[in-house]
Design a protein around this motif. Structure first.
Motif, short mmCIF file in Angstrom:
data_model
loop_
_atom_site.label_atom_id
_atom_site.label_comp_id
_atom_site.label_asym_id
_atom_site.label_seq_id
_atom_site.Cartn_x
_atom_site.Cartn_y
_atom_site.Cartn_z
N ALA A 134 0.60 70.52 44.51
CA ALA A 134 1.84 69.92 44.02
C ALA A 134 2.36 70.65 42.79
CB ALA A 134 1.59 68.45 43.70
N VAL A 135 3.67 70.69 42.69
CA VAL A 135 4.36 71.27 41.53
C VAL A 135 5.48 70.30 41.15
CG1 VAL A 135 5.76 73.17 40.67
CG2 VAL A 135 3.85 73.63 42.21
N TRP A 136 5.51 70.00 39.87
CA TRP A 136 6.64 69.18 39.36
C TRP A 136 6.95 69.67 37.96
CZ3 TRP A 136 6.70 63.13 38.49
CH2 TRP A 136 8.03 62.74 38.24
N SER A 152 15.02 69.17 44.16
CA SER A 152 15.52 69.70 42.87
C SER A 152 16.79 68.96 42.49
CB SER A 152 15.79 71.21 42.98
OG SER A 152 16.86 71.45 43.87
N THR A 153 16.98 68.74 41.20
CA THR A 153 18.15 68.02 40.72
C THR A 153 18.39 68.39 39.26
OG1 THR A 153 19.17 65.83 40.44
CG2 THR A 153 16.83 66.02 39.94
N SER A 154 19.57 68.10 38.75
CA SER A 154 19.92 68.37 37.34
C SER A 154 20.84 67.28 36.84
CB SER A 154 20.57 69.74 37.18
OG SER A 154 21.78 69.79 37.91
N GLU A 155 20.73 67.01 35.55
CA GLU A 155 21.52 65.97 34.91
C GLU A 155 21.92 66.43 33.50
OE1 GLU A 155 22.63 63.16 36.01
OE2 GLU A 155 21.53 62.86 37.88
N ASP A 213 22.06 65.08 49.52
CA ASP A 213 20.83 65.54 50.17
C ASP A 213 20.86 65.05 51.62
OD1 ASP A 213 20.04 66.63 47.85
OD2 ASP A 213 18.71 64.98 47.26
N ARG A 214 20.79 65.97 52.58
CA ARG A 214 20.77 65.56 53.99
C ARG A 214 19.58 66.24 54.68
NH1 ARG A 214 24.29 63.08 57.31
NH2 ARG A 214 24.03 63.38 59.55
N PHE A 215 18.77 65.44 55.30
CA PHE A 215 17.59 65.93 56.01
C PHE A 215 17.56 65.28 57.37
CE2 PHE A 215 13.51 67.65 56.54
CZ PHE A 215 12.72 66.72 57.17
N SER A 216 17.58 66.09 58.43
CA SER A 216 17.64 65.53 59.79
C SER A 216 16.49 66.09 60.61
CB SER A 216 18.97 65.90 60.46
OG SER A 216 19.03 65.36 61.76
N PHE A 242 15.09 69.09 37.24
CA PHE A 242 13.80 68.82 37.82
C PHE A 242 13.60 69.63 39.09
CE2 PHE A 242 14.16 64.93 35.30
CZ PHE A 242 12.87 64.79 34.83
N TYR A 243 12.38 70.03 39.33
CA TYR A 243 11.99 70.63 40.61
C TYR A 243 10.61 70.12 40.94
CZ TYR A 243 10.07 73.88 43.98
OH TYR A 243 9.46 74.41 45.08
N SER A 244 10.45 69.65 42.23
CA SER A 244 9.16 69.13 42.66
C SER A 244 8.86 69.60 44.08
CB SER A 244 9.14 67.61 42.57
OG SER A 244 10.08 67.04 43.47
N ARG A 245 7.58 69.73 44.36
CA ARG A 245 7.10 70.11 45.71
C ARG A 245 5.72 69.48 45.90
NH1 ARG A 245 4.38 74.19 48.51
NH2 ARG A 245 5.40 74.89 50.43
#
Length: 937
Positions: free
Chosen positions: A647-649, A619-622, A412-415, A679-682
């Protein structure tokens, strides 16, 4: 003359004519009604003042006793009786019978005797004396009715009949019929009551089954643990708010109250008894508690079952090998009270007791069993070799290798870069000037100059640089290597060899020779003896040898050593469970057994994150690994978070979408191996979550464990069985030549004792459950129980002395009169004693046994009332029923008595299993000598 065995030949009983028996004719008792009504009338009569108590209350009592004494030795002419009457009364017989008092006293005697018999002599009257008077009254009446010169004798008294005896119901069995004989499936096990442990086990297993039927909707979802942020202030302020912290434990896997109420009442009762609340304790705790209790109960039930199939250890006691038994195997409390009833058997009458005694006269050759021929100049040698070789090689090798590698990398990269620059340049200048010059001489000079100039210059530079860079590299490498290598090698070699050799050497002979083997017959001489008249019982008994066959144990010739035969292991693999595998492992010395897999297991995986910048999106998965042998049943996502509006999770667990913000349980599809989690969250700034998967054991995992445990236990049992058989074979080889079978005299004792036991069962309508007069002292020693001995011993003595058991006669009927499912085993039973073999195979037996002279009235009283010793105490030395112990010993040992030979003796031949070799090679022959065929020497 030594007796080999006894049996009885009884001719039909000489039943007396009705005219030879005096049937009592009561006046006050109604014979048309049944015995019950007559018994009530008898009690009323005896309570009144009309009953006769003693003979001296009767006017003609003394005369009647004198007549009975006159006729006691046998019938006498009528004139002798008439002379006695004239001497005592001064009148004739007809005058005596014509008086009113004679008929009244005769009726009162009959009423009193019948009533006394019906109510068991409760009136306190002299029944014996009154019976003698009644016989005298009957003799007087018969003498008056007899012709001149006719003999007059005493007649036995008999009870009248009351009412009609109901016909037996053909649909009702005349004996106890087990369920298997009424059409049910045959069973080798006796009926038994279900134990408390078995009942509780059934309840626990039913409760576990009820809980396994629960659904995800039955769980109570915990309250959300999220905190919402404030978006009313400046945008810059949202990044400075800290997430709240919460304390405490999130309660999961609790059931809704309605789900608990839907459970069956027995399930709720079981959980309450185990102190488990599904509303306060989670489902995993409840199931683990139930599983632990189930394992305990399975062990208790199996221990009870194993107690009935324990290894048999035999010890030599005297000349017999008997299975060891604790003191409790010989001493205990009787199951019932002393019986007070009687059986539905009756004597067949009075008959001549004829016994046949026989003794071994000789052994002689019988039919040819085998002929061995050897030619001239031939040498015949025969060698018999018996070799028992057992070789068992078990090589078990199991290798399981599981390698699983997962590589999951997430970046994850956020600049964010923001730069602001502002320049402000401001300049101001003002000039004004005044000049003044003054000189004072050559040395002083003053010069003034005023000049104002102002200049303002401002230069401001602001530069803001903000850069947020997140570079997350999550690399998960999971490598699972499971390698199980099990090698088990067992090699057992057991060898036992016997060699027999014999030969016939005719190399130097000039003729052919033959060896002739003959069966050996036993020849006995039998003689009939007449013991006089007896009251006889004739009964038919079912399967007399069954009790002995069941109780018989195999004698182990172990030369004084203890041999332990392991109890057979008969369980199938699917019958091995968590409660019994340790018991069998201990019984058969099995080590290294794996514990069974747990019935339930909970797996979990955590997640967390911080997303401070708008829109706080991720968002992520395992992959969550499920242990081998388990499948997913339920899932739940517990979480704590800080969120903003909108919010959404959401999470995807397996194939089910879960709203993490509200929290809920979901049903799984029985996934095995792995479960995918996404997972997905906002608009969720900070988050932490744990995914819990509730798993249950698969049937395959349990079956795999059962197969492994069963194989290990079987190997342990086979090893112990082989060790036992080897020790037994070695002991048998060391024993050499062993005489098989038992002494025929001992066999006869066994057979007659079993026949006697069954005869007493039919006679007394009881199965000896009420006996056992010993108890254990506080120190553990057997000692008589005074109360039980006082109650039981008179009963024992009565039935041992009232019958001449030494004169028991019997005859065996074939096996097919017994229980049909046992035909195949019963018909093959055999023994070297042919008579004892008949006993073992018999499907029924006929027995005839006599009443001891003098006990006829006491036995008849018992058959009518169920009371022993005529309703009184055991006799003393002054009582006619007293039997001296010397007489009992003599009769038991067959001492000669008053019996007389009847007819001529005869020979009896019985075949045996023995074989003898003749002295020469001539074939046997026989010649008739009188009525007997005898071999020619």
């Amino acid at each position: 003359m030594d007796e080999i065995f006894r049996f009885m030949l009884m001719r039909p009983a000489d039943r007396p004519d009705e005219a030879e028996v005096a049937v009592l004719a009561p006046v006050e008792l109604d014979r048309a009604q049944g015995a019950g009504a007559a018994r009530r009338q008898a009690g009323t009569y005896l309570a009144s003042g009309h009953a006769v108590r003693r003979s001296d209350e009767l006017e003609h009592g003394a005369l009647a006793l004198a007549v009975r004494a006159l006729l006691a030795t046998g019938p006498r002419p009528r004139a002798d009786v008439e002379e006695l009457v004239d001497e005592r009364t001064g009148g004739s017989l007809h005058d005596l019978l014509g008086t009113e008092s004679f008929g009244t006293e005769e009726g009162a005697l009959a009423d009193t005797l019948v009533a006394t018999k019906l109510v068991s002599a409760s009136a306190g009257s002299d029944a014996r004396g009154l019976a003698a008077v009644a016989q005298g009254f009957d003799a007087l009446r018969r003498a008056a009715e007899a012709a001149d010169g006719s003999p007059v004798g005493l007649r036995p008294l008999a009870m009248p009949t009351f009412g009609e005896k109901p016909a037996p119901d053909p649909s009702f069995p005349t004996r106890h019929v087990p369920p298997t004989e009424r059409g049910g499936a045959p069973s080798s096990l006796p009926d038994r009551q279900e134990t408390e442990a078995e009942r509780e086990l059934a309840q626990v297993e039913a409760t576990i089954a009820d809980l396994r039927r629960l659904r995800a909707a039955d769980f109570r979802a915990p309250a959300p643990a999220g905190v919402q942020g404030d978006e009313s202030g400046p945008a810059a302020s949202r990044g400075e708010r800290a997430a709240p912290t919460t304390a405490g434990t999130v309660a999961t896997w609790r059931l809704e109250a309605r789900a608990v109420e839907r459970l069956r009442a027995p399930a709720r009762s079981t959980l309450s008894r185990l102190d488990v609340s599904l509303e306060s304790a989670g489902l995993p705790v409840a199931l683990q508690t139930l599983a632990a209790r189930r394992e305990e109960l399975l062990g208790e039930v199996e221990r009870v079952r194993l107690a009935d199939s324990a290894a048999r250890r035999v010890t030599k006691i005297g000349s017999s090998f008997l299975a060891n038994a604790p003191v409790s195997g010989y001493v205990g409390t009787p199951g019932t009270a002393i019986p007070t009833g009687h059986g539905a058997v009756h004597p067949v009458g009075i008959g001549d007791l004829l016994l046949v005694k026989q003794h071994v006269l000789r052994y002689e050759g019988g039919e040819i069993a085998h002929v061995e021929n050897v030619l001239r100049s031939e040498h015949l040698s025969r060698e018999t070799r018996r070799l028992d070789r057992t070789e068992t090689t078990v090589l078990e090798e199991s290798e399981t290798t599981t390698e699983q590698e997962r590589d999951t990398q997430t970046t994850d990269r956020f600049s964010l870069k923001r730069e602001t620059e502002q320049t402000l340049h401001e300049e101001s200048e003002l000039k004004a000037g005044v000049a003044v010059t003054a000189k004072y001489g050559p040395f002083v000079e003053v010069k003034a100059n005023a000049d104002f100039a102002t200049k303002s210059s401002s230069d401001e530079a602001t530069k803001q640089a903000s850069e947020l860079s997140k570079d997350v590299v999550a690399r998960s490498v999971s490598r699972v290597t499971d390698r199980v290598l099990q090698r088990r090698s067992t090699t057992t070699t057991s060898e036992f060899e016997e060699r027999y050799s014999h030969g016939l050497d005719n190399t130097a002979g000039d003729a052919n020779i033959s060896g002739v083997y003959q069966w050996v017959d036993k020849v006995l001489q039998a003689q009939v003896y007449d013991y006089g008249k007896r009251m006889l019982f004739d009964l038919t008994l079912p399967e007399p040898g069954t009790a002995f066959v069941v109780a018989q144990s195999t004698d182990a010739a172990d030369d004084g050593q203890h041999l332990v035969e392991p109890a057979p292991f008969t369980l199938r693999a699917d019958q091995i469970n968590e409660g019994n595998y340790r018991l069998y492992a201990q019984r058969y010395d099995v080590t290294g057994l794996e514990a069974p897999p747990e019935p339930f297991r909970t797996l979990s995986k955590p997640y967390d994150g911080v997303l401070p910048e708008d829109p706080h999106e991720q968002s992520t998965s395992e992959q969550l690994s499920i242990d081998d042998g388990y499948r997913a049943r339920f899932a739940y996502v517990s979480s704590a978070y800080y969120f903003y509006g909108g919010a959404v999770w959401a999470a995807v667990v397996g194939s089910t979408v879960v709203d993490v913000l509200t929290g809920s349980y979901v049903d799984m599809d029985g996934e095995v191996g792995t479960v995918s989690i996404s997972f997905y969250s906002r608009q969720v700034r900070q988050l932490a979550a744990t995914v819990q998967i509730f798993c249950e054991r698969t049937e395959r995992a349990m079956q795999t464990w059962q197969l492994k445990a069963h194989a290990a236990i079987v190997q342990g049992y086979l090893a112990k069985q082989q060790a036992y058989e080897s020790a037994l074979a070695e002991a048998a080889a060391q024993a050499g030549v062993v005489v098989t079978g038992r002494n025929p005299g001992w066999n006869r004792r066994i057979a007659t004792t079993e026949l006697r036991k069954q005869a007493l069962t039919l006679l007394t309508a009881q199965h000896f459950d009420a006996f056992g007069a010993l108890e254990l002292s506080p120190q553990g020693y057997p000692q008589p129980s005074l109360a039980r001995a006082q109650a039981q011993m008179p009963y024992v003595r009565f039935f041992e002395q009232a019958f001449e058991w030494e004169h028991l006669a019997y005859f065996y009927y074939p096996y097919f009169w017994g229980w049909k499912p046992a035909w195949g085993r019963r018909m093959l039973l055999d023994d070297v004693d042919p008579e004892f073999a008949d006993f073992l195979r018999a499907g029924a037996a006929r027995v005839v046994f006599p009443v001891r002279p003098g006990f006829e009235a006491a036995v008849a009283h018992y058959l009518e009332t169920g009371e022993i010793w005529d309703g009184g105490q055991a006799p003393d030395v002054s009582d006619p029923l007293y039997v001296p112990i010397l007489k009992e010993i003599q009769e038991a040992q067959g001492a000669p008595g008053a019996e007389t030979p009847h007819g001529e003796p005869w020979l009896v031949r019985l075949p045996t299993t023995l074989v003898a070799l003749r002295q020469d090679d001539a074939l046997p022959s026989w010649t008739k000598v009188g009525e007997d065929w005898q071999p020619v020497a």
